[in-house]
Write a protein that holds these residues in place. Structure first.
Motif, PDB file in Angstrom:
ATOM      1  N   ILE A 126       0.840  -1.200   0.000  1.00 42.11           N
ATOM      2  CA  ILE A 126       0.000   0.000   0.000  1.00 42.11           C
ATOM      3  C   ILE A 126       0.875   1.250   0.000  1.00 42.11           C
ATOM      4  O   ILE A 126       0.622   2.204  -0.751  1.00 42.11           O
ATOM      5  N   ASP A 127       1.908   1.249   0.829  1.00 38.08           N
ATOM      6  CA  ASP A 127       2.808   2.406   0.900  1.00 38.08           C
ATOM      7  C   ASP A 127       3.527   2.662  -0.427  1.00 38.08           C
ATOM      8  O   ASP A 127       3.607   3.803  -0.890  1.00 38.08           O
ATOM      9  N   VAL A 128       4.047   1.609  -1.039  1.00 39.17           N
ATOM     10  CA  VAL A 128       4.800   1.764  -2.292  1.00 39.17           C
ATOM     11  C   VAL A 128       3.885   2.236  -3.418  1.00 39.17           C
ATOM     12  O   VAL A 128       4.221   3.164  -4.154  1.00 39.17           O
ATOM     13  N   ILE A 129       2.720   1.619  -3.549  1.00 37.34           N
ATOM     14  CA  ILE A 129       1.798   2.014  -4.618  1.00 37.34           C
ATOM     15  C   ILE A 129       1.269   3.427  -4.351  1.00 37.34           C
ATOM     16  O   ILE A 129       1.143   4.239  -5.277  1.00 37.34           O
ATOM     17  N   GLY A 130       0.979   3.767  -3.100  1.00 39.97           N
ATOM     18  CA  GLY A 130       0.559   5.130  -2.764  1.00 39.97           C
ATOM     19  C   GLY A 130       1.640   6.143  -3.097  1.00 39.97           C
ATOM     20  O   GLY A 130       1.370   7.211  -3.640  1.00 39.97           O
ATOM     21  N   PHE A 131       2.891   5.803  -2.790  1.00 39.54           N
ATOM     22  CA  PHE A 131       4.023   6.680  -3.101  1.00 39.54           C
ATOM     23  C   PHE A 131       4.165   6.853  -4.615  1.00 39.54           C
ATOM     24  O   PHE A 131       4.355   7.964  -5.109  1.00 39.54           O
ATOM     25  N   LEU A 132       4.077   5.742  -5.360  1.00 37.73           N
ATOM     26  CA  LEU A 132       4.181   5.817  -6.825  1.00 37.73           C
ATOM     27  C   LEU A 132       3.040   6.651  -7.408  1.00 37.73           C
ATOM     28  O   LEU A 132       3.260   7.488  -8.279  1.00 37.73           O
ATOM     29  N   GLY A 133       1.831   6.411  -6.910  1.00 41.60           N
ATOM     30  CA  GLY A 133       0.676   7.163  -7.411  1.00 41.60           C
ATOM     31  C   GLY A 133       0.823   8.647  -7.154  1.00 41.60           C
ATOM     32  O   GLY A 133       0.574   9.474  -8.032  1.00 41.60           O
ATOM     33  N   ALA A 134       1.255   8.999  -5.951  1.00 41.54           N
ATOM     34  CA  ALA A 134       1.436  10.418  -5.608  1.00 41.54           C
ATOM     35  C   ALA A 134       2.553  11.037  -6.459  1.00 41.54           C
ATOM     36  O   ALA A 134       2.413  12.152  -6.955  1.00 41.54           O
ATOM     37  N   GLY A 135       3.634  10.310  -6.640  1.00 48.23           N
ATOM     38  CA  GLY A 135       4.743  10.822  -7.447  1.00 48.23           C
ATOM     39  C   GLY A 135       4.371  10.981  -8.909  1.00 48.23           C
ATOM     40  O   GLY A 135       4.708  11.978  -9.548  1.00 48.23           O
ATOM     41  N   LEU A 136       3.644  10.004  -9.434  1.00 50.74           N
ATOM     42  CA  LEU A 136       3.255  10.074 -10.839  1.00 50.74           C
ATOM     43  C   LEU A 136       2.193  11.141 -11.084  1.00 50.74           C
ATOM     44  O   LEU A 136       2.029  11.608 -12.206  1.00 50.74           O
ATOM     45  N   ASN A 137       1.504  11.525 -10.036  1.00 48.96           N
ATOM     46  CA  ASN A 137       0.517  12.582 -10.199  1.00 48.96           C
ATOM     47  C   ASN A 137       1.183  13.896 -10.591  1.00 48.96           C
ATOM     48  O   ASN A 137       0.596  14.699 -11.306  1.00 48.96           O
ATOM     49  N   ILE A 138       2.402  14.092 -10.129  1.00 54.07           N
ATOM     50  CA  ILE A 138       3.153  15.291 -10.529  1.00 54.07           C
ATOM     51  C   ILE A 138       3.313  15.298 -12.045  1.00 54.07           C
ATOM     52  O   ILE A 138       3.111  16.319 -12.698  1.00 54.07           O
ATOM     53  N   ILE A 139       3.639  14.144 -12.604  1.00 48.11           N
ATOM     54  CA  ILE A 139       3.801  14.029 -14.049  1.00 48.11           C
ATOM     55  C   ILE A 139       2.456  14.204 -14.746  1.00 48.11           C
ATOM     56  O   ILE A 139       2.343  14.919 -15.734  1.00 48.11           O
ATOM     57  N   MET A 140       1.423  13.557 -14.202  1.00 49.17           N
ATOM     58  CA  MET A 140       0.117  13.618 -14.847  1.00 49.17           C
ATOM     59  C   MET A 140      -0.399  15.047 -14.940  1.00 49.17           C
ATOM     60  O   MET A 140      -0.874  15.475 -15.984  1.00 49.17           O
ATOM     61  N   TYR A 141      -0.300  15.789 -13.853  1.00 46.56           N
ATOM     62  CA  TYR A 141      -0.831  17.136 -13.878  1.00 46.56           C
ATOM     63  C   TYR A 141       0.161  18.147 -14.439  1.00 46.56           C
ATOM     64  O   TYR A 141      -0.221  19.259 -14.758  1.00 46.56           O
ATOM     65  N   GLY A 142       1.384  17.726 -14.614  1.00 40.96           N
ATOM     66  CA  GLY A 142       2.348  18.571 -15.305  1.00 40.96           C
ATOM     67  C   GLY A 142       2.311  18.353 -16.807  1.00 40.96           C
ATOM     68  O   GLY A 142       2.699  19.223 -17.581  1.00 40.96           O
ATOM     69  N   SER A 143       1.798  17.178 -17.227  1.00 43.54           N
ATOM     70  CA  SER A 143       1.802  16.856 -18.653  1.00 43.54           C
ATOM     71  C   SER A 143       0.968  17.810 -19.511  1.00 43.54           C
ATOM     72  O   SER A 143       1.331  18.039 -20.670  1.00 43.54           O
ATOM     73  N   PRO A 144      -0.134  18.400 -19.020  1.00 45.80           N
ATOM     74  CA  PRO A 144      -0.817  19.385 -19.864  1.00 45.80           C
ATOM     75  C   PRO A 144       0.053  20.595 -20.197  1.00 45.80           C
ATOM     76  O   PRO A 144      -0.255  21.349 -21.116  1.00 45.80           O
ATOM     77  N   LEU A 145       1.146  20.760 -19.453  1.00 44.21           N
ATOM     78  CA  LEU A 145       2.045  21.868 -19.780  1.00 44.21           C
ATOM     79  C   LEU A 145       2.663  21.693 -21.165  1.00 44.21           C
ATOM     80  O   LEU A 145       3.113  22.664 -21.769  1.00 44.21           O
ATOM     81  N   THR A 146       2.661  20.440 -21.679  1.00 49.45           N
ATOM     82  CA  THR A 146       3.135  20.234 -23.047  1.00 49.45           C
ATOM     83  C   THR A 146       2.249  20.999 -24.026  1.00 49.45           C
ATOM     84  O   THR A 146       2.713  21.429 -25.073  1.00 49.45           O
ATOM     85  N   ALA A 147       0.976  21.146 -23.652  1.00 50.49           N
ATOM     86  CA  ALA A 147       0.062  21.925 -24.499  1.00 50.49           C
ATOM     87  C   ALA A 147       0.412  23.408 -24.471  1.00 50.49           C
ATOM     88  O   ALA A 147       0.102  24.137 -25.409  1.00 50.49           O
ATOM     89  N   MET A 148       1.050  23.845 -23.401  1.00 42.44           N
ATOM     90  CA  MET A 148       1.406  25.262 -23.296  1.00 42.44           C
ATOM     91  C   MET A 148       2.355  25.687 -24.414  1.00 42.44           C
ATOM     92  O   MET A 148       2.290  26.813 -24.884  1.00 42.44           O
ATOM     93  N   LYS A 149       3.230  24.794 -24.831  1.00 41.61           N
ATOM     94  CA  LYS A 149       4.132  25.100 -25.947  1.00 41.61           C
ATOM     95  C   LYS A 149       3.314  25.421 -27.194  1.00 41.61           C
ATOM     96  O   LYS A 149       3.584  26.398 -27.889  1.00 41.61           O
ATOM     97  N   THR A 150       2.295  24.607 -27.430  1.00 38.84           N
ATOM     98  CA  THR A 150       1.427  24.835 -28.578  1.00 38.84           C
ATOM     99  C   THR A 150       0.643  26.127 -28.417  1.00 38.84           C
ATOM    100  O   THR A 150       0.473  26.882 -29.378  1.00 38.84           O
TER     101      THR A 150
END
Length: 194
Positions: A126-150
């Motif tokens: 639970i701890d490892v998957i929670g940590f991975l999920g929280a960490g990957l959320n940074i990427i997920m919500y940062g990924s729309p920034l790729t649209a900012m270039k456009t």
């Protein structure tokens, strides 16, 4: 307190469903024009990975069925979006998207789940998957920034949908409140990224 957390969780699920469905206009346009135009696949790739990990987290952590159900829905929606993206993307973009889907959404996800299931005990899993999920959320919500270039290149906000921005903001607020109510630190870290 349980009733309040359940009500807030249901409201969070409704807002999350709206967030997952916010790119519908984009995909109507892609299907109508039979082209992905200048749209990027990275936000959908990252959202699928994040949703799949949070679905797994919700399944393995008792009492987290609200997290599992909404993220399971999100994973299905992202599979549909990615399939449409792959169908209508030009060959080079299709190849790049397929490689990223294979590496992240299949390879990384499968490795994380297999390692968690086969090697880790229940609490550590639970701890490892929670940590991975929280960490990957940074990427997920940062990924729309790729649209900012456009957006900057074209000097048009048509590639940065308003509904996506609105529902990301609402989603972050409601799930932060839910995380505090149920004292789920991983979910709390996850939504603080919003």
């Amino acid at each position: 307190m349980t009733t309040l957390s359940f009500i807030v969780g249901v409201i969070g699920n409704i807002i999350s469903v709206l967030l997952f469905l916010s790119p519908l206009g984009t995909f109507r346009r892609i299907v109508k024009n039979r082209s992905t135009e200048e749209f990027e696949s990275l936000p959908y790739i990252c959202t699928f990975l994040n949703s799949a990990l949070w679905t797994y987290y919700g399944i393995i952590k008792s009492g987290s069925y609200l997290v599992a159900t909404v993220n399971g829905f999100g994973a299905v929606v992202e599979i549909v979006f990615l399939t449409l993206f792959l169908i209508f993307a030009p060959p080079r973009t299709r190849a790049k998207t397929a490689i990223l889907v294979g590496l992240l959404d299949v390879g990384f996800l499968a490795a994380a789940v297999l390692i968690a299931q086969l090697i880790l005990n229940d609490d550590l899993r639970i701890d490892v998957i929670g940590f991975l999920g929280a960490g990957l959320n940074i990427i997920m919500y940062g990924s729309p920034l790729t649209a900012m270039k456009t957006v900057v290149t074209t000097k048009s906000v048509e590639y940065m949908p308003f509904l996506l921005s609105l529902f990301v903001c609402l989603n972050g607020g409601i799930w932060t409140f839910y995380a505090v109510l149920v004292a789920d630190y991983f979910l709390g870290v996850d939504v603080c990224v919003y």
